[in-house]
Design a protein around this motif. Sequence first.
Motif, PDB file in Angstrom:
ATOM      1  N   GLU A 226       0.826  -1.208   0.000  1.00  0.00           N
ATOM      2  CA  GLU A 226       0.000   0.000   0.000  1.00  0.00           C
ATOM      3  C   GLU A 226       0.864   1.264   0.000  1.00  0.00           C
ATOM      4  OE1 GLU A 226      -3.404   1.854  -0.529  1.00  0.00           O
ATOM      5  OE2 GLU A 226      -3.431  -0.293  -0.111  1.00  0.00           O
ATOM      6  N   GLY A 227       0.596   2.154  -0.941  1.00  0.00           N
ATOM      7  CA  GLY A 227       1.298   3.437  -1.019  1.00  0.00           C
ATOM      8  C   GLY A 227       2.698   3.363  -1.588  1.00  0.00           C
ATOM      9  N   CYS A 228       3.076   2.225  -2.079  1.00  0.00           N
ATOM     10  CA  CYS A 228       4.417   2.041  -2.624  1.00  0.00           C
ATOM     11  C   CYS A 228       4.465   2.533  -4.079  1.00  0.00           C
ATOM     12  CB  CYS A 228       4.781   0.562  -2.556  1.00  0.00           C
ATOM     13  SG  CYS A 228       6.311   0.153  -3.364  1.00  0.00           S
TER      14      CYS A 228
ATOM     15  N   THR B  10       1.425  -6.652 -18.880  1.00  0.00           N
ATOM     16  CA  THR B  10       1.140  -6.118 -17.550  1.00  0.00           C
ATOM     17  C   THR B  10       0.822  -4.632 -17.648  1.00  0.00           C
ATOM     18  OG1 THR B  10       3.466  -5.646 -17.120  1.00  0.00           O
ATOM     19  CG2 THR B  10       2.641  -7.755 -16.343  1.00  0.00           C
ATOM     20  N   SER B  11       0.134  -4.148 -16.658  1.00  0.00           N
ATOM     21  CA  SER B  11      -0.203  -2.721 -16.626  1.00  0.00           C
ATOM     22  C   SER B  11       0.971  -1.883 -16.134  1.00  0.00           C
ATOM     23  CB  SER B  11      -1.419  -2.494 -15.728  1.00  0.00           C
ATOM     24  OG  SER B  11      -1.141  -2.946 -14.412  1.00  0.00           O
ATOM     25  N   GLN B  12       1.922  -2.511 -15.464  1.00  0.00           N
ATOM     26  CA  GLN B  12       3.056  -1.796 -14.909  1.00  0.00           C
ATOM     27  C   GLN B  12       4.120  -1.507 -15.978  1.00  0.00           C
ATOM     28  OE1 GLN B  12       1.936  -4.767 -13.784  1.00  0.00           O
ATOM     29  NE2 GLN B  12       1.681  -4.727 -11.570  1.00  0.00           N
TER      30      GLN B  12
ATOM     31  N   VAL C 290       2.174   0.519 -10.382  1.00  0.00           N
ATOM     32  CA  VAL C 290       3.479   0.775  -9.781  1.00  0.00           C
ATOM     33  C   VAL C 290       4.586   0.425 -10.777  1.00  0.00           C
ATOM     34  CG1 VAL C 290       5.022  -0.044  -7.940  1.00  0.00           C
ATOM     35  CG2 VAL C 290       2.630   0.409  -7.445  1.00  0.00           C
ATOM     36  N   ASN C 291       5.628   1.233 -10.794  1.00  0.00           N
ATOM     37  CA  ASN C 291       6.789   0.940 -11.640  1.00  0.00           C
ATOM     38  C   ASN C 291       7.590  -0.206 -11.038  1.00  0.00           C
ATOM     39  OD1 ASN C 291       6.652   3.143 -13.660  1.00  0.00           O
ATOM     40  ND2 ASN C 291       6.774   4.411 -11.831  1.00  0.00           N
TER      41      ASN C 291
END
Length: 177
Positions: free
Chosen positions: A75-77, A144-146, A111-112
């Motif tokens: 979370e929040g990363c 992937t979406s990342q 997230v990257n």
Amino acid sequence: MCLVIGAPGVGKTLLLKRLHGEQHSGNNYTHLDEAPVTIPTVGTNLMNVVFNRRSEVTVRELGGCMAPIWDKYYEGCPAVIFMIDVSNRCQIAASCIQLLDALTNATLSNVNFLIILNKIDVADRMSRQEINFFFRLEEVIENTSQKIKVIEVSAREGQGLLEVAQWIQEHTKPTVS
């Protein structure tokens, strides 16, 4: 805060010690002394990576034995570094499952990711072609979406550390002191 995850023994602690230690020599990463001694991380390890006198990023390493609860830290990363030991053929299946588990976690969907292929200095390492085959990296990156970047590194020798530091700086929000 950036997360560093990967199976036990892949070199997460050494990578962070190298990045942290170079803050005193101007982030040179080319004249590294002997590799520092490390012990396996049990739990978590927080370290600040300093990029210049006024900018630093806190990096949290999660021990490999904590893989079942890595998701509690997502979370929040803003960025995740996933490390793979390319010299440990016995660990590849577990690393592949852990990587796919992280990539499919909904919390990390935007997230990257930086995938570090560590221990490229070891003589009996897997080739990049073997890694691509086992992990199907091209397909993973396409589907992937990342945003995913792959870097080959030797944390022990210091090869690739500058590129890792630049990626961290570009994909996380530094703390200004």
